[in-house]
Design an enzyme around this catalytic site. Structure first.
Site, PDB file in Angstrom:
ATOM      1  N   GLU A  60       0.829  -1.207   0.000  1.00  0.00           N
ATOM      2  CA  GLU A  60       0.000   0.000   0.000  1.00  0.00           C
ATOM      3  C   GLU A  60       0.864   1.259   0.000  1.00  0.00           C
ATOM      4  O   GLU A  60       0.568   2.226  -0.710  1.00  0.00           O
ATOM      5  CB  GLU A  60      -0.953  -0.009   1.194  1.00  0.00           C
ATOM      6  CG  GLU A  60      -2.085  -1.017   1.049  1.00  0.00           C
ATOM      7  CD  GLU A  60      -3.008  -1.049   2.252  1.00  0.00           C
ATOM      8  OE1 GLU A  60      -2.765  -0.284   3.212  1.00  0.00           O
ATOM      9  OE2 GLU A  60      -3.968  -1.842   2.244  1.00  0.00           O
ATOM     10  N   HIS A 118     -10.350   1.562   0.699  1.00  0.00           N
ATOM     11  CA  HIS A 118     -10.768   0.687   1.793  1.00  0.00           C
ATOM     12  C   HIS A 118     -12.285   0.453   1.817  1.00  0.00           C
ATOM     13  O   HIS A 118     -12.783  -0.250   2.687  1.00  0.00           O
ATOM     14  CB  HIS A 118     -10.303   1.250   3.133  1.00  0.00           C
ATOM     15  CG  HIS A 118      -8.826   1.067   3.362  1.00  0.00           C
ATOM     16  ND1 HIS A 118      -7.877   1.810   2.706  1.00  0.00           N
ATOM     17  CD2 HIS A 118      -8.146   0.201   4.161  1.00  0.00           C
ATOM     18  CE1 HIS A 118      -6.682   1.424   3.101  1.00  0.00           C
ATOM     19  NE2 HIS A 118      -6.813   0.459   3.963  1.00  0.00           N
TER      20      HIS A 118
END
Length: 282
Positions: free
Chosen positions: A142, A175
């Site tokens: 990420e 997310h």
């Protein structure tokens, strides 16, 4: 010696669109599966490890292709320096940002120690593949995609301040895929999923701002990764437990003290001079 490059030919639209595609590819890679197994099944985790690795490499390639060698007086560095992979300042990049996060979570750490003892801090099993996903592969991939690959595109055309605020939105929106996973389990109501997802997206966006700030100040992917991994380990602070704790006054004091020291230390401990960061802070 790697070639010095810059991103003078990248327009604002191209930078934003490319970053959006990175976020889409990253999240999309999590759902291209050969078997429909739960997200915590070892086979699912291993497949996701492979796919996010491919996406991370592809994002690095796209960043390099977007660059130019005709830089003049513009910001320039090797592709590895833009991504934040370099040796100068490496040791401080491991220690100081980690110290910042530990200070920030002083309250939760003290509450955990009071309830479970200091030895429980080492309760993790290194053979647990979920541990490797949550505390290593996910934070590293990420940070590489959402910081290391996005910042080189955004900063030259938007500047540091706007980039620090914009990039985390891609990170926070990425997310939202957890809502789909909660829906599939059938254990959550729609309202609970919506509230949980909005909360998590907001929290990760705020964290993304901090991580982007640390990345640009230190010029190191390592510093962003260490901060991310530690935040994943600590989780979101349990303020309700703190307020009802048997040693509430002491725990709340540690929460406030940690936040105050963190804010006072944020700029000094991320001073670009410590990390020899001459690319993002020339």
């Amino acid at each position: 010696m790697l070639e010095k490059i810059c991103f003078t030919d990248v327009t604002t639209f191209q930078a934003v669109a490319t970053c959006f595609s990175f976020a889409t590819m990253y999240v999309g890679s999590l759902y291209v599966r050969t078997q429909f197994l739960p997200r915590d099944h070892p086979q699912t985790i291993k497949e996701r490890f492979l796919r996010v690795t491919v996406v991370s490499i592809l994002a690095c390639v796209v960043v390099y292709i977007s660059s130019s060698s005709q830089c003049g007086f513009h910001m320039k560095g090797s592709i590895l320096e833009w991504i934040g992979i370099r040796w100068n300042g490496f040791i401080p990049a491991i220690i100081l940002p980690s110290l910042l996060i530990i200070i920030l979570f002083l309250g939760p750490m003290m509450m955990f120690i009071l309830d479970h003892g200091i030895t429980s801090l080492t309760c993790y099993k290194l053979t647990d593949i979920i541990l490797w996903r949550n505390f290593f592969v996910a934070p590293l991939s990420e940070e590489l995609v959402f910081r290391g690959c996005m910042m080189p595109l955004l900063v030259p055309c938007l500047g540091q301040f706007t980039s620090i605020l914009l990039a985390p939105w891609f990170f926070g929106l990425a997310h939202f895929h957890h809502a789909y996973e909660q829906y599939k389990t059938g254990y959550h109501t729609l309202s609970a999923i919506v509230i949980s997802t909005i909360f998590q997206a907001s929290y990760t966006t705020v964290f993304g701002i901090l991580s982007s700030f640390i990345f640009l100040r230190t010029g190191h992917l390592t510093s962003a990764f260490m901060s991310h991994a530690l935040c994943n380990i600590m989780g979101f602070p349990e303020f309700e437990l703190a307020l009802s704790h048997k040693r509430r006054n002491f725990v709340c004091f540690c929460f406030v003290l940690g936040l105050v020291i963190f804010l006072l230390s944020l700029y000094p401990l991320t001073n670009p001079l410590i990390y020899n960061n001459t690319l993002y802070f020339e």
